[in-house]
Design a protein around this motif. Sequence first.
Motif, mmCIF file in Angstrom:
data_model
loop_
_atom_site.group_PDB
_atom_site.id
_atom_site.type_symbol
_atom_site.label_atom_id
_atom_site.label_comp_id
_atom_site.label_asym_id
_atom_site.label_seq_id
_atom_site.Cartn_x
_atom_site.Cartn_y
_atom_site.Cartn_z
ATOM 1 N N LEU A 266 0.879 -1.187 0.023
ATOM 2 C CA LEU A 266 -0.097 -0.009 0.029
ATOM 3 C C LEU A 266 0.844 1.308 0.047
ATOM 4 O O LEU A 266 0.648 2.402 -0.644
ATOM 5 N N LEU A 267 1.875 1.268 0.819
ATOM 6 C CA LEU A 267 2.739 2.525 0.966
ATOM 7 C C LEU A 267 3.422 2.632 -0.469
ATOM 8 O O LEU A 267 3.437 3.668 -0.876
ATOM 9 N N GLY A 268 3.888 1.399 -1.017
ATOM 10 C CA GLY A 268 4.639 1.444 -2.411
ATOM 11 C C GLY A 268 3.668 2.112 -3.508
ATOM 12 O O GLY A 268 4.476 3.005 -4.230
ATOM 13 N N PHE A 269 2.521 1.884 -3.514
ATOM 14 C CA PHE A 269 1.828 2.304 -4.385
ATOM 15 C C PHE A 269 1.080 3.668 -4.188
ATOM 16 O O PHE A 269 0.303 4.249 -5.015
ATOM 17 N N THR A 270 1.337 4.210 -3.102
ATOM 18 C CA THR A 270 0.727 5.635 -2.679
ATOM 19 C C THR A 270 1.914 6.325 -2.488
ATOM 20 O O THR A 270 2.200 7.049 -3.608
ATOM 21 N N MET A 271 2.511 6.694 -1.377
ATOM 22 C CA MET A 271 3.557 7.465 -1.100
ATOM 23 C C MET A 271 4.999 7.064 -2.179
ATOM 24 O O MET A 271 5.359 7.992 -2.527
ATOM 25 N N GLY A 272 5.032 5.918 -2.395
ATOM 26 C CA GLY A 272 6.312 5.684 -3.152
ATOM 27 C C GLY A 272 5.950 5.864 -4.732
ATOM 28 O O GLY A 272 6.828 5.559 -5.438
ATOM 29 N N SER A 273 4.829 6.213 -5.063
ATOM 30 C CA SER A 273 4.362 6.481 -6.482
ATOM 31 C C SER A 273 4.036 7.749 -6.790
ATOM 32 O O SER A 273 3.514 7.949 -8.092
ATOM 33 N N ILE A 274 3.989 8.814 -5.883
ATOM 34 C CA ILE A 274 3.736 10.089 -6.028
ATOM 35 C C ILE A 274 4.704 11.122 -6.262
ATOM 36 O O ILE A 274 5.960 10.751 -5.724
ATOM 37 N N GLY A 275 4.401 12.287 -6.798
ATOM 38 C CA GLY A 275 5.548 13.417 -6.797
ATOM 39 C C GLY A 275 6.352 13.071 -8.169
ATOM 40 O O GLY A 275 6.438 12.171 -8.935
ATOM 41 N N THR A 276 7.469 14.134 -8.294
ATOM 42 C CA THR A 276 8.427 13.957 -9.541
ATOM 43 C C THR A 276 9.705 13.536 -9.158
ATOM 44 O O THR A 276 10.480 13.283 -10.143
ATOM 45 N N GLU A 277 10.073 13.512 -7.826
ATOM 46 C CA GLU A 277 11.467 13.186 -7.267
ATOM 47 C C GLU A 277 11.632 11.713 -7.238
ATOM 48 O O GLU A 277 10.857 11.056 -6.909
ATOM 49 N N GLY A 278 12.795 11.464 -7.515
ATOM 50 C CA GLY A 278 13.321 9.779 -7.518
ATOM 51 C C GLY A 278 12.615 8.967 -8.358
ATOM 52 O O GLY A 278 12.019 9.543 -9.240
ATOM 53 N N ARG A 279 12.979 7.868 -8.176
ATOM 54 C CA ARG A 279 12.242 6.720 -9.080
ATOM 55 C C ARG A 279 10.749 6.084 -8.305
ATOM 56 O O ARG A 279 10.727 6.225 -7.264
ATOM 57 N N SER A 280 9.814 5.821 -9.068
ATOM 58 C CA SER A 280 8.574 5.366 -8.692
ATOM 59 C C SER A 280 8.824 3.947 -7.911
ATOM 60 O O SER A 280 9.668 3.141 -8.415
ATOM 61 N N PHE A 281 7.797 3.472 -7.229
ATOM 62 C CA PHE A 281 7.850 2.106 -6.590
ATOM 63 C C PHE A 281 8.276 0.917 -7.444
ATOM 64 O O PHE A 281 9.181 0.257 -7.207
ATOM 65 N N VAL A 282 7.474 0.880 -8.593
ATOM 66 C CA VAL A 282 7.626 -0.498 -9.490
ATOM 67 C C VAL A 282 8.828 -0.200 -10.397
ATOM 68 O O VAL A 282 9.733 -1.071 -10.483
ATOM 69 N N ALA A 283 9.267 1.178 -10.579
ATOM 70 C CA ALA A 283 10.449 1.256 -11.528
ATOM 71 C C ALA A 283 11.688 1.193 -10.711
ATOM 72 O O ALA A 283 12.857 0.470 -11.150
ATOM 73 N N ASP A 284 11.700 1.354 -9.324
ATOM 74 C CA ASP A 284 12.834 1.114 -8.474
ATOM 75 C C ASP A 284 12.852 -0.468 -8.228
ATOM 76 O O ASP A 284 14.018 -0.818 -8.118
ATOM 77 N N LEU A 285 11.937 -1.262 -7.914
ATOM 78 C CA LEU A 285 11.902 -2.698 -7.832
ATOM 79 C C LEU A 285 12.621 -3.126 -9.039
ATOM 80 O O LEU A 285 13.364 -4.219 -9.080
#
Length: 335
Positions: free
Chosen positions: A54-73
Motif C-alpha cells: 500500500l505504501l509503495g503504490f501511494t507515497m512511493g509512487s507520487i511526486g516527481t522526485e526519485g524513482r517510482s515504486f515499480v520502477a525502483d523494484l
Amino acid sequence: MFIINSYALAVVFCFITMLCWGSWGNTQKFAGKTWRYELFYWDYVIGMVLFSLLLGFTMGSIGTEGRSFVADLSQANYQSVLWVILGGVIFNASNILLSASTSLAGLAVAFPLGCGLALVLGVINNYLEQAKGNPWLLGLGVLLIVIAIICNGMAAGRIAKGNEQNSGRKKGIIIAIIAGILMSTFYRFVVKGMDLDNFEQPAAGMLTPYSAIFIFSIGVLLSNFIFNTLLMKRPVVGTPVSYSEYFKGSFSTHFIGMLGGMIWCLGTAFSYIAAGKAGAAISYALGQGAPMIAAFWGVFVWKEFKGADSKTNWLLALMFCLFIAGLATIVIAGN
C-alpha cells in the motif's frame, strides 16, 4: 515518490516511528487474551507485507522526485535485494523472540530491555556505517538511555519478588536481551541496500525506502516459515500449536494481528524515509525510543506494575525522564 527535504520533518517522521514501534505490542496484548502469540505473529507478518505494498503504490509512487515504486523494484540489483532480505531475516528472528518475551515478562519489561539494548548497539553499528551527527552528543544520548534501561530492569526485578510468575519473568528478560542483540544489527544491513545519500537521484541498482520496506517484508515472511514453525513446535511457553488452529481464529482476531503488522510497517517505512536526511544512526536511535512508549502502555494502560511500592514507582519515573532526555540529546546531535 515522497521525499523528505528538511531535518525537522525527518525528526517528526522518526517520532512517528517511535510511536509505531512502541505501540504495535498492544495488538499482541489484545490478541493474547484468546490467541497464542505464535498464531498472532502470522497475521502480524501478513499485515506488514500488505501495508508495504500500500505504501509503495501511494507515497512511493507520487511526486516527481526519485524513482517510482515499480520502477525502483525493476532496476534493483541482486546485491541490494539480498542485503535487505538479510535484514528482514535477522529482524524476524529478533522480533519473534521479543514477542515471546512480551508474553512472559510483559510489555513494560520486554520492550525497554530488548529495544533499549537494540538502540544502544544499533546506534554504534549504524554510525560506523554512516558517520552522520555529533558523535559526542549521540553518545551522551545513548548513555542516558542505557541508565534508563537499568532503571527499568531494577523496577522489573522489584515487582517480580514474591511473584509466583517470577521464573517466567526471568526467562522473558533473558529472551529480551537476546532479541535486543539481534535487533541491533538488522537496520545496518537494510541501509546497505539503499542509497541514503541521494533519494532524488539514487544510484542504479540500489533501493529507495518504499522498495526496501517491501523487500524487507518479503524477507520477514519467507523466514517466518522457518522461525515461527520451529516456535510453534517448540514454544518457549505452553504446549505446541498446530497450523490448523490458525484457521479457527475469528475475523477480529486475525485483523488485530494484521493491524499490529501495519503499525510496525508504517513506523519502519518512515524511519527509512527519514534516514536520507537525518542519517541512519539518528533515524534508528529516535525510532528505538519505542521502549519509552511501550513502557507507558504497560505501566498506565495494562497496569503491569500494579501494586508496586514507592521505590519501584520512582525508578519508573526516572526511567521515563532519562529516556526523554536521551532522545532530546540525540535530536540535537543531528543538527
